[in-house]
Design a protein around this motif. Sequence first.
Motif, mmCIF file in Angstrom:
data_model
loop_
_atom_site.group_PDB
_atom_site.id
_atom_site.type_symbol
_atom_site.label_atom_id
_atom_site.label_comp_id
_atom_site.label_asym_id
_atom_site.label_seq_id
_atom_site.Cartn_x
_atom_site.Cartn_y
_atom_site.Cartn_z
ATOM 1 N N LYS A 81 0.752 -1.264 0.052
ATOM 2 C CA LYS A 81 0.001 0.070 0.064
ATOM 3 C C LYS A 81 0.909 1.379 0.009
ATOM 4 O O LYS A 81 2.023 1.320 0.303
ATOM 5 N N PHE A 82 0.293 2.196 -0.248
ATOM 6 C CA PHE A 82 0.884 3.649 -0.577
ATOM 7 C C PHE A 82 0.394 4.450 0.842
ATOM 8 O O PHE A 82 -0.830 4.485 0.975
ATOM 9 N N VAL A 83 1.349 5.245 1.476
ATOM 10 C CA VAL A 83 0.783 6.068 2.443
ATOM 11 C C VAL A 83 0.334 7.152 1.590
ATOM 12 O O VAL A 83 0.902 7.538 0.854
ATOM 13 N N GLY A 84 -0.964 7.644 1.807
ATOM 14 C CA GLY A 84 -1.662 8.603 1.410
ATOM 15 C C GLY A 84 -2.611 8.037 0.164
ATOM 16 O O GLY A 84 -3.076 9.041 -0.759
ATOM 17 N N GLY A 85 -2.464 6.931 -0.243
ATOM 18 C CA GLY A 85 -3.218 6.286 -1.442
ATOM 19 C C GLY A 85 -2.293 6.255 -2.786
ATOM 20 O O GLY A 85 -1.448 7.082 -2.880
ATOM 21 N N SER A 86 -2.673 5.380 -3.622
ATOM 22 C CA SER A 86 -1.973 5.391 -4.667
ATOM 23 C C SER A 86 -2.479 6.236 -5.759
ATOM 24 O O SER A 86 -1.760 6.615 -6.896
ATOM 25 N N GLN A 87 -3.463 7.013 -5.501
ATOM 26 C CA GLN A 87 -3.986 7.962 -6.377
ATOM 27 C C GLN A 87 -3.099 9.220 -6.755
ATOM 28 O O GLN A 87 -3.125 9.820 -7.466
ATOM 29 N N GLN A 88 -2.367 9.247 -5.540
ATOM 30 C CA GLN A 88 -1.332 10.414 -5.590
ATOM 31 C C GLN A 88 -0.561 10.412 -6.764
ATOM 32 O O GLN A 88 0.123 11.309 -7.106
ATOM 33 N N ILE A 89 -0.050 9.114 -7.019
ATOM 34 C CA ILE A 89 0.753 9.139 -8.240
ATOM 35 C C ILE A 89 0.107 9.907 -9.566
ATOM 36 O O ILE A 89 0.775 10.631 -10.174
ATOM 37 N N CYS A 90 -0.956 9.473 -9.830
ATOM 38 C CA CYS A 90 -1.967 9.979 -11.060
ATOM 39 C C CYS A 90 -1.944 11.669 -10.932
ATOM 40 O O CYS A 90 -1.588 12.466 -11.576
ATOM 41 N N GLU A 91 -2.010 12.250 -9.678
ATOM 42 C CA GLU A 91 -2.286 13.657 -9.180
ATOM 43 C C GLU A 91 -0.715 14.357 -9.523
ATOM 44 O O GLU A 91 -0.903 15.483 -10.025
ATOM 45 N N LYS A 92 0.134 13.694 -9.285
ATOM 46 C CA LYS A 92 1.542 14.257 -9.376
ATOM 47 C C LYS A 92 1.936 14.270 -10.932
ATOM 48 O O LYS A 92 2.406 15.172 -11.291
ATOM 49 N N ILE A 93 1.606 13.095 -11.499
ATOM 50 C CA ILE A 93 1.695 13.353 -13.106
ATOM 51 C C ILE A 93 0.967 14.406 -13.465
ATOM 52 O O ILE A 93 1.519 15.082 -14.353
ATOM 53 N N VAL A 94 -0.261 14.516 -13.366
ATOM 54 C CA VAL A 94 -1.186 15.625 -13.750
ATOM 55 C C VAL A 94 -0.434 17.215 -13.327
ATOM 56 O O VAL A 94 -0.279 17.907 -14.222
ATOM 57 N N ASP A 95 0.265 17.240 -12.107
ATOM 58 C CA ASP A 95 0.806 18.380 -11.882
ATOM 59 C C ASP A 95 2.213 18.490 -12.690
ATOM 60 O O ASP A 95 2.428 19.720 -13.081
ATOM 61 N N LEU A 96 2.699 17.565 -13.139
ATOM 62 C CA LEU A 96 4.057 17.563 -13.757
ATOM 63 C C LEU A 96 3.540 17.861 -15.245
ATOM 64 O O LEU A 96 4.357 18.801 -15.954
ATOM 65 N N ILE A 97 2.612 17.374 -15.763
ATOM 66 C CA ILE A 97 2.660 17.587 -17.018
ATOM 67 C C ILE A 97 1.478 18.630 -17.445
ATOM 68 O O ILE A 97 1.430 18.942 -18.543
ATOM 69 N N GLY A 98 0.787 18.951 -16.674
ATOM 70 C CA GLY A 98 -0.454 19.783 -17.005
ATOM 71 C C GLY A 98 -1.801 19.272 -17.017
ATOM 72 O O GLY A 98 -2.022 18.546 -17.932
ATOM 73 N N LYS A 99 -2.887 19.880 -16.504
ATOM 74 C CA LYS A 99 -4.308 19.428 -16.774
ATOM 75 C C LYS A 99 -4.786 19.468 -18.169
ATOM 76 O O LYS A 99 -5.399 18.663 -18.506
ATOM 77 N N ASP A 100 -4.068 20.525 -18.858
ATOM 78 C CA ASP A 100 -4.328 20.794 -20.499
ATOM 79 C C ASP A 100 -4.032 19.592 -21.389
ATOM 80 O O ASP A 100 -4.556 19.506 -22.346
ATOM 81 N N LYS A 101 -3.123 18.721 -20.740
ATOM 82 C CA LYS A 101 -2.817 17.825 -21.643
ATOM 83 C C LYS A 101 -3.271 16.384 -21.106
ATOM 84 O O LYS A 101 -2.877 15.274 -21.673
ATOM 85 N N ILE A 102 -4.302 16.397 -20.281
ATOM 86 C CA ILE A 102 -4.949 15.244 -19.896
ATOM 87 C C ILE A 102 -6.396 14.942 -20.654
ATOM 88 O O ILE A 102 -7.310 16.025 -20.727
#
Length: 129
Positions: A81-102
């Motif tokens: 398991k991930f502390v804070g949940g695995s969804q944070q991986i997706c959220e960090k990727i969005v932060d990195l590449i930008g919401k406009d590219k999702i």
Amino acid sequence: VPLLEPWNCPKAKEWDSISTKAWLDEVCWTDTAKNVISILLHSIHACEPKELSLLYFLWYIKSGAGTLRISSTEKGAQERKFVGGSQQICEKIVDLIGKDKILYNSPVVKIEQNDDGVIVSTASGRQIK
């Protein structure tokens, strides 16, 4: 299937062009065998066998050291398991590449990489750079 370069597998192109379901229908002659693989895919990937290429399915099994380890809870992949949940991986990727590219509900059909960056093409014809 080579773990680090599955695309270099001798049958990579063939296996990546067929779904796990098509392969199951071809090689499995019992419903029990088909059901075991379907249950594995449902529980781990939350998808149907028709949604995964055979190459990805075989690579995933290899990367997880076999179906028993992948599906086991104790000392297996499902125990981690991930502390804070695995969804944070997706959220960090969005932060990195930008919401406009999702793009949602846009299956990727092609990924190209060159010295200028990466171009992702979707089934609808959209391209994101």
